[in-house]
Scaffold this motif. Structure first.
Motif, PDB file in Angstrom:
ATOM      1  N   ALA A 619      -1.001  -5.373  22.679  1.00 37.08           N
ATOM      2  CA  ALA A 619      -0.126  -4.235  22.654  1.00 37.08           C
ATOM      3  C   ALA A 619      -1.163  -2.979  22.043  1.00 37.08           C
ATOM      4  N   GLY A 620      -2.072  -3.078  21.352  1.00 32.94           N
ATOM      5  CA  GLY A 620      -3.022  -2.009  20.700  1.00 32.94           C
ATOM      6  C   GLY A 620      -3.688  -1.753  22.044  1.00 32.94           C
ATOM      7  N   VAL A 621      -4.318  -2.550  22.889  1.00 33.44           N
ATOM      8  CA  VAL A 621      -5.054  -2.155  24.048  1.00 33.44           C
ATOM      9  C   VAL A 621      -4.262  -1.456  24.970  1.00 33.44           C
ATOM     10  N   LEU A 622      -2.911  -1.755  25.000  1.00 33.41           N
ATOM     11  CA  LEU A 622      -2.130  -0.903  26.019  1.00 33.41           C
ATOM     12  C   LEU A 622      -1.419   0.329  25.248  1.00 33.41           C
ATOM     13  N   GLY A 623      -1.767   0.465  24.306  1.00 34.42           N
ATOM     14  CA  GLY A 623      -1.389   1.694  23.786  1.00 34.42           C
ATOM     15  C   GLY A 623       0.208   1.595  23.093  1.00 34.42           C
TER      16      GLY A 623
END
Length: 864
Positions: A619-623
């Protein structure tokens, strides 16, 4: 500096017939030390016009498509040049031609066609048909493309010549939702005037027997049908389409029957000479039956097809105590035999395959209900050459019966070979060290990957199974991504995982699902196996830097973790329901592989915590900031619940096993201050067990890393280098050439383990190769896609040298170390352009390195 390499496209080896409308591009640069890319230009030539797009960016892997989306059938060329910090540009790279496939359902005019025989002929033993059609070519041909797939398997011929070199096409996908098609450039196959196109058909996964305990047939459909569309473009701009339709005709071919499990029976007396060539009289052929297929379900491939990649000759011709003639190929492999033979009409050669011998005879019990037998009936027409078309076997030995003539002389002349088949991935990783047994172990891992990456990542290639078990590839993914470029193949398989996932988030035990699964493996949630929806996408992101793949799989990953969260309930413990647990640990009885020493609910809750953490990372990578926070909180809550239930004191768990402590350490499940104590207890257990392995499928990939992380490197080496059973090297000492399913698939007395799970080609325990790469040799990704590289060798175990090389998306990263008698360690590393690296030697401060070659001297440090 040199010019960039020819751009690659997505994860395609040859970008023809691709399904991506906006394909991403990658390239490599071999630049001098100190040079850094600050920008690039992409030149796209489409419809005869060149457009150059300039971008200020250091990126060179999977960069965005620079123009309008591709149209169906559109062919463009792209080339790239790069700019350094001084503003100077390189020269242009060689161009890459990209061609789109049929991107819209309305592009398809073809319909499935097959034999239209009486209903009783649709029995389980229906003889596969040939289908054909004659057509005219009228004009100068500038291009011709064939788009093809099948219900079943196909091999197409035009004017008597084979199209393509792929095998077992179109492979196995979640057929109701996705049927893959392939694109072929057949311009050179056509001639002016009369032409003909025809296809062999075979059962394959679609219609052939699938499943164990007898299995089932006709699971996806009872028809064998070709769906093909030949599009011919003339110099004057006309386009002619020859598609499968009612004008095609069918007839029985010389294949009597074929199937993945049972093999192929071929009667050469029934061959129809010239049937796929113009001028053939098909008066006796019958009109085809026309079927239906929603063209919206037809998808272009994301990776390479299956091909023959090697040929191996027998190393010995044996005569068994029972008088049988057996060929030993010296290597357990996956593929098919090919023979050249001369004999009388009606002579019959029978080839029975097996992985092992027992008491001097070929031993086929581990095949269970798979016949794994090929039969060739000679036409009596001089020298005849034959290889089965629509089957594959896992074997080292072939029992040959009925050979007309001198078998020894035939083998010496090369008349019998084994052809090796697997998905035609590019090799990207290598390892070598001073211990020959470790080198053989690594070779065995490579061979097991080759044999089990046949269109899908299978569990085994020989018995009545050969399905895509999700837990197996979940643990083996890091090793696979190092050894071969499997990004496209596994990305495609993950799409099928999402397609087969139940609405509540349940991930099946294996993908694609066999529709009769309810007979023996109902779809239900299972830890370690279902976690593939989260952990494999994350592994591929780490190794290839593919954010789009991560985004595509994110809903599937999220659905899985949300399901487990509901199952666990408010206490966050997944402690109910069926689990396979630490499958096939060495303490499990032969007849109960799930009866592991480690509490299966400890294993389940540990995986719940780990997948929740990895989902937060995704989720962090995908914003997705809100999701990242939510799942990080969930991971923390599960971690605390794990501690309340399963931690019984400093460094002690309720399951006092290697797997339990390996999970606790590797997944960070205990308080930080207790990690060391858990590692110490793990080391004690290993030593108390005589340095023998005590883990199953889920603990094995983690145990050496857990020991290494907690300062017990010497114990990790003792474990990995152990030769007594159970251990990684025990099979090697027994002559294994692949990884076994059980630690003791072959017992010490030379007999086969009495259990049902006795495959001699299973890659799961080969997951230790990832530790060999990262710790023994010392190369690992430190940022997604190896944008940053960690060189961290940790010599031990008496090894005097080791080396590894990996072709990262940026180029080759390599390390080689030599340990002298005085303890001096010499380390040579290669850092590819576009990356940075950290060299971390024991006892020294880590050093940052730029692209180029580097040498460093250090000292060996006690592993404990």
């Amino acid at each position: 500096m040199t010019d960039p390499t020819r751009p690659s496209v997505e994860h395609h080896r040859v970008p023809i017939g691709i399904g991506e409308r906006r394909p991403r591009l990658s390239w490599r640069v071999d630049a001098p030390p100190g040079w850094h890319q600050t920008g690039y230009e992409i030149d796209v030539v489409r419809d005869g016009r060149s457009t150059v797009v300039a971008v200020d960016s250091p990126d060179q892997v999977l960069v965005p498509w620079p123009g309008e989306p591709l149209r169906s059938r559109e062919r463009v060329t792209v080339r790239v040049r790069v700019r350094g910090a001084d503003g100077a540009y390189s020269g242009w790279s060689p161009p890459t031609a990209i061609e789109a496939g049929l991107l819209e359902p309305g592009d398809w005019r073809a319909v499935p066609v097959g034999a239209d025989w009486p209903e009783e002929a649709e029995s389980d033993e229906r003889r596969p048909a040939l289908v054909r059609r004659a057509f005219e070519v009228g004009g100068e041909v500038v291009a011709a493309r064939l788009y093809a797939t099948a219900h079943g398997l196909y091999e197409i011929e035009i004017n008597g010549r084979r199209v393509g070199d792929d095998a077992m096409s179109p492979g196995w996908t979640a057929y109701p939702q996705r049927l893959r098609y392939y694109t072929y450039d057949v311009t050179g196959h056509l001639r002016a005037g009369a032409n003909a196109i025809g296809s062999w058909l075979g059962d394959g996964w679609y219609r052939g027997r699938l499943g164990w305990r007898g299995g089932f047939r006709n699971l996806f459909g009872a028809d064998l049908s070709l769906l093909a569309q030949l599009e011919i473009t003339y110099a004057d701009g006309r386009r002619q389409v020859v598609a499968t339709d009612p004008r095609w005709r069918a007839a029985p071919g010389p294949i009597v029957r074929s199937g993945n499990y049972d093999g192929e029976v071929y009667d050469a007396r029934d061959e129809l000479t010239g049937w796929s060539a113009p001028g053939y009289d098909d008066e006796g052929w019958t009109p085809v039956r026309v079927g239906q297929r929603d063209p919206a379900t037809l998808v272009a491939p994301m990776g390479p097809p299956v091909r023959a990649t090697d040929e191996i000759r027998p190393v010995a011709v044996l005569r068994t105590p029972g008088g049988r003639r057996v060929l030993d190929f010296g290597q357990n492999l996956v593929g098919r035999p090919r023979i050249r033979v001369r004999g009388a009409r009606g002579d019959t050669v029978t080839l029975r395959t097996a992985e092992v011998m027992q008491d001097g005879e070929v031993y086929r019990r581990p095949l269970r209900d798979a016949e794994s037998t090929d039969v060739y009936v000679l036409a009596g027409a001089g020298v005849e050459e034959w290889e089965p078309r629509f089957t594959f076997h896992g074997f080292r030995y072939v029992d040959v019966d009925g050979w007309p003539g001198d078998l020894d002389a035939a083998v010496a002349a090369g008349d019998v070979v084994a052809r090796v088949y697997h998905t035609d991935m590019t090799r990207t990783g290598w390892f070598e060290c001073s211990e020959p047994l470790l080198n053989r172990l690594h070779d065995n891992v490579v061979w097991s990957m080759r044999g089990n990456f046949l269109d899908i990542p299978t569990d085994c290639p020989q018995r009545d199974e050969r399905v895509g078990w999700t837990g197996d590839i979940q643990v083996f993914g890091p090793t696979a991504a190092y050894l071969y470029d499997c990004a496209g193949m596994l990305a495609s398989w993950l799409v099928d995982v999402a397609a087969e996932q139940l609405p509540d988030g349940t991930v099946p035990w294996y993908v694609p699902v066999i529709p009769a699964h309810h007979m023996w493996t109902p779809i239900r949630p299972g830890a370690g196996w279902g976690d593939v929806a989260v952990l494999l996408p994350w592994t591929l992101y780490e190794r290839y830097g593919d954010v789009a793949m991560l985004a595509r799989q994110y809903p599937s990953a999220k659905a899985w973790v949300d399901l487990v969260d509901r199952l666990a309930g408010p206490d966050h413990l997944w402690d109910e329901g069926f689990q396979l647990g630490d499958w096939l640990d060495p303490s499990a009885p032969a007849d109960d592989p799930a009866a592991a020493a480690t509490d299966r609910y400890l294993v389940a809750t540990a995986h719940f915590a780990w997948s929740a953490r990895r989902l937060a990372d995704m989720a962090g990578v995908l914003g997705e900031a809100a999701d990242a926070e939510r799942y990080a909180r969930l991971a923390g809550a599960v971690r605390r619940a794990f501690q309340r239930r399963y931690v019984v004191g400093p460094g002690r768990l309720t399951s006092d096993t290697q797997t339990a402590y390996a999970l606790a350490v590797a997944f960070d499940l205990v308080p930080a201050g207790e990690i060391g104590a858990c590692g110490a207890r793990l080391a004690e257990l290993v030593a108390a067990g005589g340095n023998r392995i005590g883990t199953g499928f889920l603990g094995t990939p983690l145990v050496a890393d857990a020991l290494t992380r907690t300062g017990h490197l010497d114990t990790a080496y003792d474990l990995v280098l152990q030769r007594d059973c159970p251990s990684w090297l025990y099979p090697v000492t027994q002559g294994a050439t692949t990884i076994w399913e059980r630690w003791d698939s072959m017992l010490t007395d030379g007999t086969v383990n009495p259990g049902q799970m006795t495959s001699f080609n299973h890659y799961a325990f080969g997951a230790v190769a990832d530790w060999l790469h990262r710790t023994v040799a010392g190369v690992a990704p430190a940022a997604p896609g190896y944008r940053e590289i960690l060189f961290r060798p940790r010599p031990g175990g008496g090894l005097t040298h080791a080396s590894a090389a990996h072709d990262t998306p940026y180029g080759r990263a390599a390390i080689a170390w030599v340990l002298a008698a005085d303890g001096t360690l010499t380390v040579d590393v290669t850092v590819p352009s576009g990356t940075t690296a950290v060299l971390d030697l024991a006892g020294q401060e880590p050093r940052t390195l730029g692209p180029g070659t580097h040498r460093e001297l250090g000292k060996a440090i006690d592993g404990n």
